[in-house]
Design an enzyme around this catalytic site. Structure first.
Site, short mmCIF file in Angstrom:
data_model
loop_
_atom_site.label_atom_id
_atom_site.label_comp_id
_atom_site.label_asym_id
_atom_site.label_seq_id
_atom_site.Cartn_x
_atom_site.Cartn_y
_atom_site.Cartn_z
N HIS A 1 0.81 -1.21 0.00
CA HIS A 1 0.00 0.00 0.00
C HIS A 1 0.85 1.28 0.00
O HIS A 1 0.72 2.13 0.88
CB HIS A 1 -0.96 -0.01 1.18
CG HIS A 1 -1.92 -1.15 1.18
ND1 HIS A 1 -2.92 -1.28 2.12
CD2 HIS A 1 -2.05 -2.23 0.35
CE1 HIS A 1 -3.61 -2.39 1.86
NE2 HIS A 1 -3.10 -2.98 0.79
N TYR B 1 -12.27 10.18 4.14
CA TYR B 1 -12.95 9.19 3.31
C TYR B 1 -13.26 7.90 4.06
O TYR B 1 -13.78 6.95 3.47
CB TYR B 1 -12.15 8.95 2.02
CG TYR B 1 -12.21 10.17 1.13
CD1 TYR B 1 -13.24 10.36 0.24
CD2 TYR B 1 -11.27 11.18 1.28
CE1 TYR B 1 -13.33 11.52 -0.52
CE2 TYR B 1 -11.34 12.34 0.52
CZ TYR B 1 -12.38 12.50 -0.38
OH TYR B 1 -12.47 13.65 -1.12
N TYR C 1 -9.65 -9.74 4.34
CA TYR C 1 -9.19 -10.88 3.52
C TYR C 1 -9.49 -12.21 4.21
O TYR C 1 -9.59 -13.24 3.56
CB TYR C 1 -7.70 -10.74 3.23
CG TYR C 1 -7.38 -9.57 2.33
CD1 TYR C 1 -7.86 -9.52 1.03
CD2 TYR C 1 -6.61 -8.51 2.79
CE1 TYR C 1 -7.58 -8.43 0.21
CE2 TYR C 1 -6.32 -7.42 1.98
CZ TYR C 1 -6.81 -7.40 0.69
OH TYR C 1 -6.54 -6.31 -0.12
#
Length: 380
Positions: free
Chosen positions: A158, A261, A272
Site C-alpha cells: 500500500h 474518506y 481478507y
C-alpha cells in the site's frame, strides 16, 4: 460537491461484458473489438517490460515508462531502447513497492522537469518518496527528493503513488495506509491520505490543516486506503481518484480539501479473512464514495477521455483492473453519479496497470507482467 457522494450504490454494468471476441483480426499485433459506442482496435506497441507501472509522453514524440524494478525506459518509434534512463534514485523493489508513477511538470516543454514516485528503504524502514528531476538526453539530473512519507515501516504494501497536478500547479501525492489500516485516521502520520505540495515540496497554500498543530501541513485528505488511480477532471478541474478496497469496496472519489474518506471506520468491503472490518458503510463526518465495486476489481490507473479519436467517449472515465483483467468505461452523469458502466477487453487476459490518453488521442495501456506490454486502443 460533498452531498453528491452520499448513498451511492454500486451499479450493475449496463451493457455487461463487451463482446470482445466478436471481431478478431488475424494480425499478431492488433485485435478489433466492439463496444456500445465504438469499434476499436487494440495494438501492441512494445513488449519485454518488467512490470511497467506508468507512462509519460514527451513533446518530442518519445515516451518514458517506469518499471517497478527501478528502471525508467525510453519508448521511441515503437521500440523500448535497451539503455535505461540514468540518474534514477535508489528504489526499493519489493512487494507492491518499486518505481511507480511518472508525471511531467505542466510546463515541461520549457523546463524539462518531471516527478517520480517510488518506494525507498533505509535503516528505519520503507516509505513512499517523490523526487523532482530535470530530464535531458536520456538522463535525470538535478534530482531532489521533495516528499517523504513518515514514519517509515517494514511493510511492503500500500504505497499508493499515483500523482496529479491541479490547475494551480500543485502536486497531489497519495500515500497508502501501508497495510496498517489505523494509520489512515491519524493526521500526525503521513500514511493513508493525499498530500498537496508545491513543486519544491512545501505544503501548498490553502491546505486544510495548516493551522492544526496535530496534523501534517501537507495533508489534503485522509482516510484513504491505497489510491492507485488519479486524474484531473477536464471541465471542473477537480482531482478524481480510485483506491483499492480489501475484499470488495474499491472506491471512486473526488478529492476535496479536508475530507475524511472513512477507511477503516467505514467500508463496503470485508477483510481478507472473510470477517468484517466494520459493520458501518456510513458515519457522520465521513464522505460517501461516488461508486464502488463488490467484488473488488483491483483498479489501477485511470484517465478521463478528451480526444477526437473516439468522439462518443469524450468525458468518460476509463479505469484499468488488475484482478478482473479489463478496462472499465464509466459515464459520468450531471450530478457526478455513474450513469453507465461498460467492461472492455475482458477476453485479453491482461492485468491492466495503467490507463492514459496519449497525444494521438488513443487510449494507452500498460500490462502488469514480467513481460509487460505497452498497448493502445485506437479507431479501426
Amino acid at each position: 460537491m460533498l452531498s453528491s457522494r452520499f448513498s451511492r450504490k454500486a451499479l450493475p454494468a449496463i451493457t455487461g461484458v463487451v463482446l470482445s471476441s466478436l471481431l478478431v483480426t488475424h494480425q499478431a499485433q492488433a485485435e478489433t473489438f466492439t463496444s456500445q459506442y465504438h469499434d476499436y482496435t487494440v495494438e501492441t506497441v512494445a513488449t519485454g517490460l518488467e512490470y511497467p507501472w506508468a507512462i509519460a509522453f514527451l513533446p518530442d514524440g518519445d515516451a518514458l515508462v517506469t518499471e517497478r524494478a527501478g528502471r525508467l525506459r525510453i519508448l521511441r518509434d515503437g521500440q523500448i531502447l535497451e539503455q535505461p534512463v540514468s540518474g534514477v534514485p535508489d528504489v526499493k523493489a519489493a512487494g507492491q513497492g518499486g518505481l511507480m508513477d511518472i508525471i511531467l511538470h505542466p510546463d515541461f516543454a520549457d523546463n524539462q522537469l518531471l516527478f517520480i514516485s517510488y518506494a525507498h528503504e533505509n535503516a528505519d524502514g520503507v516509505t513512499t518518496r517523490v523526487a523532482r528531476a530535470r530530464y535531458q538526453d536520456g538522463a535525470l539530473g538535478e534530482v531532489d527528493v521533495i516528499f517523504e512519507a513518515l514514519p517509515r515501516s517494514n511493510t511492503t504494501r500500500h504505497f499508493a503513488g499515483r500523482m496529479a497536478f491541479d490547475r494551480e500547479g500543485y502536486l497531489y501525492v497519495p500515500v497508502g495506509d501501508r497495510g496498517e489500516k489505523d494509520r489512515a485516521q491519524d493526521l500526525s502520520d503521513d500514511a493513508g491520505g493525499v498530500h498537496r505540495i508545491t513543486i519544491e515540496g512545501e505544503p501548498a497554500p490553502g491546505n486544510p490543516f495548516l493551522d492544526d498543530p496535530n496534523a501534517r501541513d501537507t495533508f489534503f485528505t485522509y482516510g484513504n486506503r491505497n489510491i492507485q488511480g488519479m486524474d484531473r477532471h477536464p471541465e471542473t478541474g477537480e482531482i478524481w481518484s480510485h483506491e483499492h478496497g480489501p475484499r470488495g469496496g474499491d472506491e471512486i472519489n473526488i478529492i476535496e480539501a479536508g475530507t475524511n474518506y472513512g477507511w477503516p471506520e467505514i467500508t463496503y468491503g470485508i477483510g481478507y479473512s472473510g470477517l468484517p472490518i466494520t459493520d458501518r458503510t456510513q458515519a457522520p463526518g465521513m464522505a460517501q464514495l461516488l461508486h464502488y465495486w463488490d467484488p473488488s476489481i483491483a483498479p489501477s490507473g485511470m484517465a478521463f477521455y478528451t480526444g477526437d479519436m473516439f468522439p462518443e467517449w469524450q468525458g468518460d472515465l476509463f479505469v484499468g483492473a488488475l484482478k478482473f483483467q479489463k478496462v472499465v468505461r464509466l459515464r459520468i452523469g450531471s450530478g457526478n453519479e455513474i450513469a453507465e458502466e461498460e467492461d472492455l477487453l475482458t477476453d485479453m487476459d491482461h492485468r491492466i496497470r495503467a490507463v492514459t490518453q496519449g497525444p494521438d488521442g488513443a487510449i494507452w495501456l500498460l500490462t502488469d507482467s514480467s513481460d509487460g506490454r505497452v498497448m493502445k486502443m485506437i479507431a479501426p
